[in-house]
Motif scaffolding. Structure first.
Motif, mmCIF file in Angstrom:
data_model
loop_
_atom_site.group_PDB
_atom_site.id
_atom_site.type_symbol
_atom_site.label_atom_id
_atom_site.label_comp_id
_atom_site.label_asym_id
_atom_site.label_seq_id
_atom_site.Cartn_x
_atom_site.Cartn_y
_atom_site.Cartn_z
ATOM 1 N N PRO A 21 22.724 21.405 24.570
ATOM 2 C CA PRO A 21 23.007 22.471 23.960
ATOM 3 C C PRO A 21 24.536 22.999 24.605
ATOM 4 O O PRO A 21 24.823 23.151 25.867
ATOM 5 C CB PRO A 21 22.320 23.797 23.646
ATOM 6 N N ALA A 22 25.554 23.511 23.878
ATOM 7 C CA ALA A 22 26.930 23.859 24.335
ATOM 8 C C ALA A 22 26.381 25.285 25.192
ATOM 9 O O ALA A 22 25.518 26.287 24.378
ATOM 10 C CB ALA A 22 27.691 24.219 23.339
ATOM 11 N N PRO A 23 26.929 25.506 26.263
ATOM 12 C CA PRO A 23 26.676 26.981 26.847
ATOM 13 C C PRO A 23 27.560 28.245 26.396
ATOM 14 O O PRO A 23 28.613 27.981 25.614
ATOM 15 C CB PRO A 23 27.067 26.503 28.254
ATOM 16 N N SER A 24 27.000 29.451 26.446
ATOM 17 C CA SER A 24 27.629 30.451 26.151
ATOM 18 C C SER A 24 27.902 31.422 27.397
ATOM 19 O O SER A 24 26.702 31.464 28.184
ATOM 20 C CB SER A 24 27.012 31.353 24.925
ATOM 21 N N PRO A 25 28.796 31.949 27.675
ATOM 22 C CA PRO A 25 29.128 32.834 28.753
ATOM 23 C C PRO A 25 28.338 34.172 28.744
ATOM 24 O O PRO A 25 28.249 35.014 27.822
ATOM 25 C CB PRO A 25 30.547 33.038 29.017
ATOM 26 N N GLY A 26 27.642 34.580 29.898
ATOM 27 C CA GLY A 26 27.325 35.817 30.137
ATOM 28 C C GLY A 26 28.094 36.581 30.700
ATOM 29 O O GLY A 26 29.292 36.326 30.837
ATOM 30 N N PRO A 27 27.936 37.838 31.075
ATOM 31 C CA PRO A 27 28.790 38.876 31.866
ATOM 32 C C PRO A 27 29.284 38.296 33.051
ATOM 33 O O PRO A 27 28.397 37.616 33.962
ATOM 34 C CB PRO A 27 28.101 40.201 32.084
ATOM 35 N N GLY A 28 30.525 38.236 33.267
ATOM 36 C CA GLY A 28 31.182 37.650 34.379
ATOM 37 C C GLY A 28 31.425 36.144 34.497
ATOM 38 O O GLY A 28 31.701 35.724 35.438
ATOM 39 N N GLU A 29 30.933 35.457 33.316
ATOM 40 C CA GLU A 29 31.012 33.820 33.295
ATOM 41 C C GLU A 29 32.249 33.436 32.411
ATOM 42 O O GLU A 29 32.509 34.041 31.688
ATOM 43 C CB GLU A 29 29.705 33.517 32.726
ATOM 44 N N GLU A 72 36.335 30.000 26.644
ATOM 45 C CA GLU A 72 35.617 31.432 26.309
ATOM 46 C C GLU A 72 35.140 32.068 27.666
ATOM 47 O O GLU A 72 34.916 31.484 28.909
ATOM 48 C CB GLU A 72 34.347 30.964 25.642
ATOM 49 N N ILE A 73 35.395 33.404 27.788
ATOM 50 C CA ILE A 73 34.817 34.145 28.769
ATOM 51 C C ILE A 73 33.769 35.432 28.182
ATOM 52 O O ILE A 73 33.974 35.492 27.130
ATOM 53 C CB ILE A 73 36.065 34.865 29.497
ATOM 54 N N GLY A 74 33.100 35.683 29.292
ATOM 55 C CA GLY A 74 32.288 36.685 28.897
ATOM 56 C C GLY A 74 32.763 38.116 29.124
ATOM 57 O O GLY A 74 33.736 38.167 29.823
ATOM 58 N N ALA A 75 31.708 39.060 29.252
ATOM 59 C CA ALA A 75 32.297 40.658 29.377
ATOM 60 C C ALA A 75 32.471 40.710 30.934
ATOM 61 O O ALA A 75 32.151 40.025 31.717
ATOM 62 C CB ALA A 75 31.266 41.471 29.061
ATOM 63 N N ASP A 76 33.601 41.291 31.257
ATOM 64 C CA ASP A 76 34.162 41.759 32.440
ATOM 65 C C ASP A 76 34.781 40.763 33.409
ATOM 66 O O ASP A 76 34.920 40.926 34.522
ATOM 67 C CB ASP A 76 32.860 42.388 33.430
ATOM 68 N N VAL A 77 35.106 39.642 32.705
ATOM 69 C CA VAL A 77 36.091 38.868 33.369
ATOM 70 C C VAL A 77 37.274 39.032 33.503
ATOM 71 O O VAL A 77 38.092 39.530 32.858
ATOM 72 C CB VAL A 77 35.791 37.380 32.627
ATOM 73 N N THR A 78 37.839 39.032 34.907
ATOM 74 C CA THR A 78 39.363 39.372 35.050
ATOM 75 C C THR A 78 39.980 38.486 35.865
ATOM 76 O O THR A 78 41.196 38.654 35.952
ATOM 77 C CB THR A 78 39.084 40.692 35.948
ATOM 78 N N ARG A 79 39.346 37.482 36.597
ATOM 79 C CA ARG A 79 39.906 36.696 37.318
ATOM 80 C C ARG A 79 40.812 35.479 36.922
ATOM 81 O O ARG A 79 41.791 35.103 37.095
ATOM 82 C CB ARG A 79 38.999 35.698 38.236
ATOM 83 N N VAL A 80 40.471 35.148 35.528
ATOM 84 C CA VAL A 80 40.913 33.957 34.541
ATOM 85 C C VAL A 80 41.088 34.482 33.006
ATOM 86 O O VAL A 80 40.140 35.478 32.681
ATOM 87 C CB VAL A 80 40.398 32.714 34.611
ATOM 88 N N ALA A 81 41.554 33.961 32.210
ATOM 89 C CA ALA A 81 41.933 34.050 30.937
ATOM 90 C C ALA A 81 41.530 32.938 30.178
ATOM 91 O O ALA A 81 41.884 31.671 30.687
ATOM 92 C CB ALA A 81 43.115 34.814 30.705
ATOM 93 N N VAL A 82 41.222 32.821 28.873
ATOM 94 C CA VAL A 82 41.226 31.790 27.902
ATOM 95 C C VAL A 82 42.522 31.240 27.828
ATOM 96 O O VAL A 82 43.608 31.520 27.849
ATOM 97 C CB VAL A 82 40.766 32.059 26.588
#
Length: 338
Positions: A21-29, A72-82
């Motif tokens: 299955p395709a993954p979904s990002p959690g917080p910080g992922e 796709e990015i999860g909550a609180d991701v700051t190092r990279v962007a879509v």
């Protein structure tokens, strides 16, 4: 989504094209759509559970090195962007500092799932942005082979202008070591068993070359190269059992043997006396941390350093690509296109 995974039992016969299955990002992922991957020698060892329990558990997605786009990015991701193009780091939990068991246990492609999947979900701390001048194929070569060479030459080797460096062979790590040593202003000698490969490395900046199939005692042959200091400052030791005794004779007093590979065997018969009497440093090198990766990328961008590329295989042809790697004789990194 497509994945290649070792499933059911260990062994190349159990390395199969499958689906997850395709993954979904959690917080910080972040979720990365992979574009390219590159192969390393360890990718031949992992399917056979060559690292024992440290290889991981089944099913296991192999291969550590690649590049892709953050989709796709999860909550609180700051190092990279879509939309950012990133490489996963080899050690997901080693961002800086000294190695620890926990950091060494976070390698992609064994024990953690690797990059042979259409989509990969990782912590934002385990990815680095790729300089724009590098193609996808070039960027895919960097996480393991390039960073290993950078650690041996720059981080641990502390190479400075005028140093005498010896590089064993013309594989992926060796070619990066040549490039990084020249970047630091070092004098570089390369040894290989193939004259055509030695000719190529001379065009890449190698100052001296020795064909060790014609000159088996390359330690003696190299003495005139290092006569002013009694040996090499740093030897990029990739051979192992057969080369280490010669390296001990070729390194200068107080010099470094950067132990990276064991291509000719694990068990050595060598006198320990020279290590003590000549105060030789035997330095193991196992890739490196994220801070080192980002420093390497900054240096590469400054000099527009480019990896040497070999043959490219389609995603579904992972097994033929691994056989190509196993046969040897190639020049440049073996690549997988998604």
């Amino acid at each position: 989504m497509r994945v290649f995974q070792i499933e059911g039992d260990w062994g190349f016969d159990n390395l199969n094209l499958s689906k997850r299955p395709a993954p979904s990002p959690g917080p910080g992922e972040v979720v990365i759509r992979m574009r390219m991957a590159s192969l390393n020698s360890r990718d031949l060892i992992v399917p056979e559970r060559g690292y024992g329990r440290a290889t991981g558990d089944l099913p296991l997605i192999p291969v550590s090195d690649g590049v892709g786009e953050v989709v796709e990015i999860g909550a609180d991701v700051t190092r990279v962007a879509v939309g950012d193009r990133v490489c996963p780091t080899y050690f997901q939990n080693w961002t800086s500092g000294e190695p620890t068991p926990a950091r060494f246990a976070s390698a992609l492609g064994g024990p953690l799932d690797g990059v042979m999947a259409d989509l990969v979900c990782l912590s934002q701390e385990g990815v680095v942005k790729v300089p724009g001048y590098l193609s996808d194929a070039e960027a895919a070569c960097l996480p393991c082979a390039a960073l290993t060479a950078w650690s041996a030459i720059a981080t641990l080797g502390r190479t400075k202008a005028g140093d005498r460096i010896l590089v064993q062979g013309t594989g992926g790590v060796a070619l990066f070591a040549l490039a990084f040593a020249k970047m630091h202003g070092a004098h570089v000698t390369v040894i290989s068993s193939a004259d055509d490969k030695l000719e190529k490395v001379r065009t890449m900046g190698a100052d001296e070359t020795i064909n060790y199939s014609e000159t088996e005692d390359w330690a003696r042959a190299s003495r005139q190269i290092t006569a002013d200091r009694g040996g090499f400052d740093n030897i990029i030791e990739l051979g192992g059992a057969k080369t280490l005794p010669l390296s001990l004779r070729a390194v200068r007093p107080g010099g470094t043997l950067s132990m990276i590979g064991v291509l000719s065997g694990l068990n050595i018969e060598a006198s320990l006396g020279p290590i003590v009497a000549r105060q030789v440093r035997l330095q193991g090198v196992t890739v490196g941390h994220r801070d080192g990766f980002e420093a390497m990328l900054a240096a590469m961008a400054q000099h527009e350093t480019r990896p040497v590329l070999g043959e490219t295989f389609a995603f579904e042809n992972l097994k033929p690509a691994l056989e190509h790697l196993r046969k040897g004789g190639h020049f440049g990194k073996t690549l997988i296109a998604f």
